[in-house]
Scaffold this motif. Structure first.
Motif, PDB file in Angstrom:
ATOM      1  N   LEU A 229      60.423  40.015  58.047  1.00 37.42           N
ATOM      2  CA  LEU A 229      60.218  38.569  57.988  1.00 37.42           C
ATOM      3  C   LEU A 229      59.629  38.165  56.642  1.00 37.42           C
ATOM      4  N   ALA A 230      58.634  38.911  56.163  1.00 40.12           N
ATOM      5  CA  ALA A 230      58.004  38.587  54.882  1.00 40.12           C
ATOM      6  C   ALA A 230      59.014  38.696  53.746  1.00 40.12           C
ATOM      7  N   GLY A 231      59.840  39.730  53.793  1.00 42.59           N
ATOM      8  CA  GLY A 231      60.861  39.876  52.760  1.00 42.59           C
ATOM      9  C   GLY A 231      61.847  38.724  52.758  1.00 42.59           C
ATOM     10  N   ALA A 232      62.224  38.257  53.949  1.00 39.78           N
ATOM     11  CA  ALA A 232      63.153  37.131  54.050  1.00 39.78           C
ATOM     12  C   ALA A 232      62.515  35.846  53.516  1.00 39.78           C
ATOM     13  N   GLY A 256      59.227  25.773  48.987  1.00 40.89           N
ATOM     14  CA  GLY A 256      59.605  27.092  48.478  1.00 40.89           C
ATOM     15  C   GLY A 256      58.394  27.934  48.131  1.00 40.89           C
ATOM     16  N   ALA A 257      57.403  27.299  47.492  1.00 41.90           N
ATOM     17  CA  ALA A 257      56.185  28.038  47.150  1.00 41.90           C
ATOM     18  C   ALA A 257      55.460  28.501  48.399  1.00 41.90           C
ATOM     19  N   LEU A 258      55.443  27.646  49.420  1.00 40.49           N
ATOM     20  CA  LEU A 258      54.770  28.013  50.666  1.00 40.49           C
ATOM     21  C   LEU A 258      55.462  29.201  51.324  1.00 40.49           C
ATOM     22  N   LEU A 259      56.777  29.223  51.286  1.00 38.01           N
ATOM     23  CA  LEU A 259      57.509  30.360  51.838  1.00 38.01           C
ATOM     24  C   LEU A 259      57.151  31.646  51.094  1.00 38.01           C
ATOM     25  N   MET A 260      57.086  31.573  49.772  1.00 36.91           N
ATOM     26  CA  MET A 260      56.757  32.770  48.995  1.00 36.91           C
ATOM     27  C   MET A 260      55.327  33.228  49.266  1.00 36.91           C
ATOM     28  N   VAL A 261      54.418  32.264  49.425  1.00 35.32           N
ATOM     29  CA  VAL A 261      53.031  32.620  49.752  1.00 35.32           C
ATOM     30  C   VAL A 261      52.974  33.305  51.111  1.00 35.32           C
ATOM     31  N   HIS A 262      53.691  32.746  52.095  1.00 30.59           N
ATOM     32  CA  HIS A 262      53.726  33.359  53.428  1.00 30.59           C
ATOM     33  C   HIS A 262      54.277  34.778  53.355  1.00 30.59           C
ATOM     34  N   GLY A 263      55.364  34.953  52.606  1.00 32.53           N
ATOM     35  CA  GLY A 263      55.941  36.282  52.481  1.00 32.53           C
ATOM     36  C   GLY A 263      54.997  37.271  51.826  1.00 32.53           C
ATOM     37  N   ALA A 268      51.074  41.781  52.266  1.00 32.27           N
ATOM     38  CA  ALA A 268      49.718  42.238  51.945  1.00 32.27           C
ATOM     39  C   ALA A 268      48.925  42.534  53.220  1.00 32.27           C
ATOM     40  N   TYR A 269      49.071  41.655  54.221  1.00 30.22           N
ATOM     41  CA  TYR A 269      48.327  41.853  55.466  1.00 30.22           C
ATOM     42  C   TYR A 269      48.766  43.132  56.165  1.00 30.22           C
TER      43      TYR A 269
END
Length: 284
Positions: A229-232, A256-263, A268-269
């Motif tokens: 999911l993070a990679g997607a 888009g930035a929010l998606l990259m932050v989530h990924g 990292a988590y």
């Protein structure tokens, strides 16, 4: 409403305040958050970074519909619940409904209540919110017909009246057509109201992780599914941000930035949890 009418907006989220809070903080905007009925919350912007208000130094003002439409899109992309932005100014009033990655849908009325949108938007609106396909759709379609006795403010009230059937109940004082300052004051008087403010990336990351881990998405926080999911999210976030930059759309750039932050946070988590003492390998 007329040419001297105030400019304002409300963001209606179909989720409880505890769920809305962590995502709303990432908008980095001053807002008041309060419950708005069963399963609903409302965000009242304190600032007015749009035409008719006073933008921050160095920030260009945009039309209110574009600003709150971007906010709604960003909130919906970073969550699992729809966001409805209501907005109004001296010339027009309308709404934008954002839900996940689907294209936002909206409708506009001129100040005198003249419909200026596509009828299909109302049917899509009803479908995405799970409204009754017969009775509720009929009520919504009535808002798209000419009526010389109904102005844009009354049209928004009619829209809200339909949403009361699925639990929405705006607190008194939050009436469409009012100026932003009056809306903020109206929200502040309620004991459950709270102010949303940007507290820095460290606190935002902590709140975001705690909220997701305690939600139904918790099983997706670790393991192969979480990494996929993070990679997607990372893969989808960059082209969305670049597309938004090309269109000069702050809302899509933020999405888009929010998606990259989530990924990035997801990867990292997962790594941090795997490295914690006493933690075995994550399950499938």
């Amino acid at each position: 409403m007329d040419a001297t009418s105030p400019v304002g907006a409300l963001l209606l989220c179909r989720a409880e305040p505890d769920t809305v809070r962590p995502v709303a903080q990432l908008l980095r905007e001053r807002m008041v958050l309060t419950p708005a009925g069963e399963g609903w919350s409302v965000l009242v912007p304190e600032g007015t970074p749009w035409h008719g208000g006073q933008p921050e130094p160095g920030e260009a003002a945009e039309p209110v519909d574009r600003v709150v439409g971007g906010w709604a899109t960003a909130l919906a992309v970073g969550s699992t619940w729809p966001v409805l932005a209501l907005w109004w100014d001296g010339d027009r009033a309308g709404y934008t409904l954002a839900a996940g990655f689907r294209r936002p849908v909206g409708y506009v009325w001129l100040a005198d209540g003249t419909p200026a949108g596509e009828d299909e938007a109302m049917r899509t609106f009803a479908e995405r919110l799970g409204l009754d396909p017969v009775l509720d759709v009929q009520a919504l379609e009535a808002l798209t017909r000419p009526d010389p006795e109904t102005d844009a403010r009354a049209r928004l009230r009619g829209l809200l009246a339909v949403l009361t059937r699925i639990g929405l109940e705006l607190p008194p004082g939050l009436d469409p057509g009012e100026p932003s300052g009056r809306l903020t004051a109206g929200a502040d008087v309620w004991p459950e109201a709270e102010r949303i403010a940007w507290s820095g990336w460290r606190d935002a990351v902590k709140v975001e992780l705690e909220a997701v881990e305690s939600s139904r998405l918790g099983p997706w926080m670790r393991g192969p599914r979480a990494r996929a999911l993070a990679g997607a999210q990372l893969a989808a976030g960059l082209p969305i941000a670049l597309w938004g930059a090309g269109r000069r759309s702050g809302g899509w750039v933020f999405a888009g930035a929010l998606l990259m932050v989530h990924g990035a946070l997801g990867l990292a988590y997962d790594r941090i949890r795997d490295d914690e003492p006493g933690e075995g390998p994550a399950g499938p």
